[in-house]
Design an enzyme around this catalytic site. Sequence first.
Site, PDB file in Angstrom:
ATOM      1  CG  ASP A 289    -131.733  22.863 -65.580  1.00  0.00           C
ATOM      2  OD1 ASP A 289    -130.787  22.569 -64.611  1.00  0.00           O
ATOM      3  OD2 ASP A 289    -133.055  22.210 -65.404  1.00  0.00           O
TER       4      ASP A 289
HETATM    5  C1  GLC Z   1    -134.421  20.832 -62.805  1.00  0.00           C
HETATM    6  C2  GLC Z   1    -132.864  20.319 -62.601  1.00  0.00           C
HETATM    7  C3  GLC Z   1    -132.398  19.365 -63.432  1.00  0.00           C
HETATM    8  C4  GLC Z   1    -133.529  18.429 -64.034  1.00  0.00           C
HETATM    9  C5  GLC Z   1    -134.474  19.340 -64.713  1.00  0.00           C
HETATM   10  C6  GLC Z   1    -135.716  18.262 -65.088  1.00  0.00           C
HETATM   11  O1  GLC Z   1    -134.470  22.155 -62.407  1.00  0.00           O
HETATM   12  O2  GLC Z   1    -131.723  21.435 -62.653  1.00  0.00           O
HETATM   13  O3  GLC Z   1    -131.092  18.756 -63.286  1.00  0.00           O
HETATM   14  O4  GLC Z   1    -133.008  17.548 -64.854  1.00  0.00           O
HETATM   15  O5  GLC Z   1    -135.153  20.427 -64.063  1.00  0.00           O
HETATM   16  O6  GLC Z   1    -136.472  18.055 -64.069  1.00  0.00           O
END
Ligand code: GLC
Length: 752
Positions: A289
């Site tokens: 993430d």
């Molecule tokens: C965010 C979220 C994740 C998302 C990623 C890209 O912090 O936790 O669900 O897909 O970053 O935006």
Amino acid sequence: MKANVVYFYVIFCFYAVIISANLFAGPDLKKEDEVIEKKVNELLAQMTVTEKIGQLQQLSYWGEKVPDELAEQIREGRIGSFLNAGDLEIKKELQKIAVKESRLGIPLIFGRDVIHGYRTVFPIPLGQAASWNPAIIEKAAAVAAKEASADGIHWTFAPMIDIARDPRWGRIAETCGEDPFLTSTLGAAMVRGFQGKNLADPQTIAACGKHYVGYGAAEGGRDYNTCNIPERELRDIYLPTFHAAVEAGVATIMSAFNEISGVPASGNEFTLRTVLRDEWGFDGFVVSDWTSMTEMIAHGFCKDNREVALKSMKAGVNMEMVSTTYATELEKLITEGLIPEKLLNESVANILRIKFRLGLFDHPVSDGSRQSEIFHPDFLKLAKQAALQSVVMLKNDNNSLPLSGDKTIAVIGPLADSPVDQMGMWTMDGRSEDTQTPLSAIKEKIGENHVKYAPGLKTSRTVDKAGFEDAVKAAEASDAVVLFLGEEQILSGEAKCRAFLNLPGAQEELVEVVAGTGKPVIVVIMAGRPLTFQHVTEKAGAVLYAWHPGTMGGPALADILFGVVSPSGKLPVTFPRTVGQVPIYYAHKNTGRPPSPSSLGIPMGTPLDPQGFTSKYLDVDFTPEYVFGYGLSYTTFEYSNLKLSAESMPMDGSITVSADITNTGDVKACEIVQLYVRDLFASVTRPVKELKGFQRILLEPGESKTATFTLKTGDLTFHDINMNNVTEPGDFKVWIGPNSKQGLEGGFKVVE
Ligand code: GLC
């Protein structure tokens, strides 16, 4: 050695070679997979360590034009992916550099959070889950894929298949609710919708099961907070939805921010290797993430970027989202022998495999020819259907609903005409001007001259009551009032957690003054989570829960309010009476002192009663406000004639369970019939109920149909006292009913 013995020996060796070759040839690869594996290995063999590490790097890029230093990085093969990489023209420019100007021409993969629609916005996932309809959810994901891929997106960071049992957590809005069976079924449908039957089809996109794993168990419902999950709960509650996604062929998995009982998900070898790879055979790639890797320093699990890279790579994170520890640390770790190049090769191979499966080497970026399909009227029709099926009717006393079209209706409330809020969280590519609000839809349905509109409050959090006077006037000049209440968009989603679950701002006061006019009041709530609103419900003849219903929420709600369609949604999550009950969910354990239904709190002054020592509260009824699976209809349904095909089933056997459902009202409607079981005694304690099946049944007035379910012993497994995933022999209860509280009860045995 005698000739015949020699002959036998030769034959034996021959077959031994054949068998061992097959045994260790890895997974049975389909023909096209074999072709792809060959391409992956051939390309891998040509890559330098720098180019290999480059494939592991994903950067976010929002710019209008490509800066020189970024272009240079791409040329040198130091970037493998972008998220949020602008519009199609920017993607084309980035991809041209990668494919035409880098040494090996490996295409970039473009990712985006296409969570519940792209330009056509569907209800938030929690709302879609209330439809209990995998078919429409799959279609919605397919539409999202068609629109996003037309704009050059290859990959979505969805479905979010975390289990959520705490409505304080803002991201419950993004989940399919509290139940592993329902979320597994709906999450797999989303994977199929996004990915279609062939990932190389330009109208499909790679899906991403997230956030692996246990993210929804955040203590206190506070995002990113500690998750302490014993292995049995991890395996029986939080992992099954990801296993279902892997079984459905999900191309990627995203490692989560949270720790799992002390080990962050992005550095967790047990979940990322032992379970995901060794037990499940997942062959896609794992993306971290957003900076979840470097956040392991804040977790206190890594002391610096070097250890972040070391632990992440050993655990099995293949692609690093936004942080750059692989780029800065990995080559040295390999040179020093702390990371075998084999691990790097595995990561690169997983990424290249998905790029080949996506066909990126043949069609690296959309040519834009399908952009005219975006926001197609057929997509809006589907979005309306999805919104219709997501609405849950929680109350309808004295047939307050449906309304008749010849009345004058006061449309009041901060969410009656709020196009941005109606879309809900994660709608970067939705446009507020596309949204059809309840106000516009009701005017269209019954005529502008039959509608009196007053927002009453500017937003859901406003405490300024200046608008109350107009709201009261609108109510007084009308035959009935529809109040649109709830949460604005920004109050749910990532890092949007609330310690209270009441209606924000002065909304309850608005209900008070409007109800004070004596006019019949209908309440429609749009929110990204279960809320607590008992005082509001008491003043309303009917209550509809619409979640955040997306682009077509207005027309869908108008059709339900005026009786064109009966509501059919059922709650995918338990609604508490008060936040003090959280976490509260239907598949709870019985405890050693379960409260009896009568122990609904204890009146003040009651003497200490040794009989009252059970698991309850003194100050509130221990039961929820609305149970999992609950939802009303404009008709009534009668359940009868529960039948089991046998009183017992052998191990590896099955029984069928059926019941008749009759539409005993005068309106055609759909009922979501639910099947629950209980394992009465086992080597570890088991939930009092578990959902094991559901069916949507459409019935004309007076019509009956039989709902039949097949229960196999494999449907009854859990992780026993020895952590083996087994079904134990013994006594079971089974129910078929309209929700997790009511139903026809039967019993059966599983026998050795
Ligand atoms: C965010 C979220 C994740 C998302 C990623 C890209 O912090 O936790 O669900 O897909 O970053 O935006």
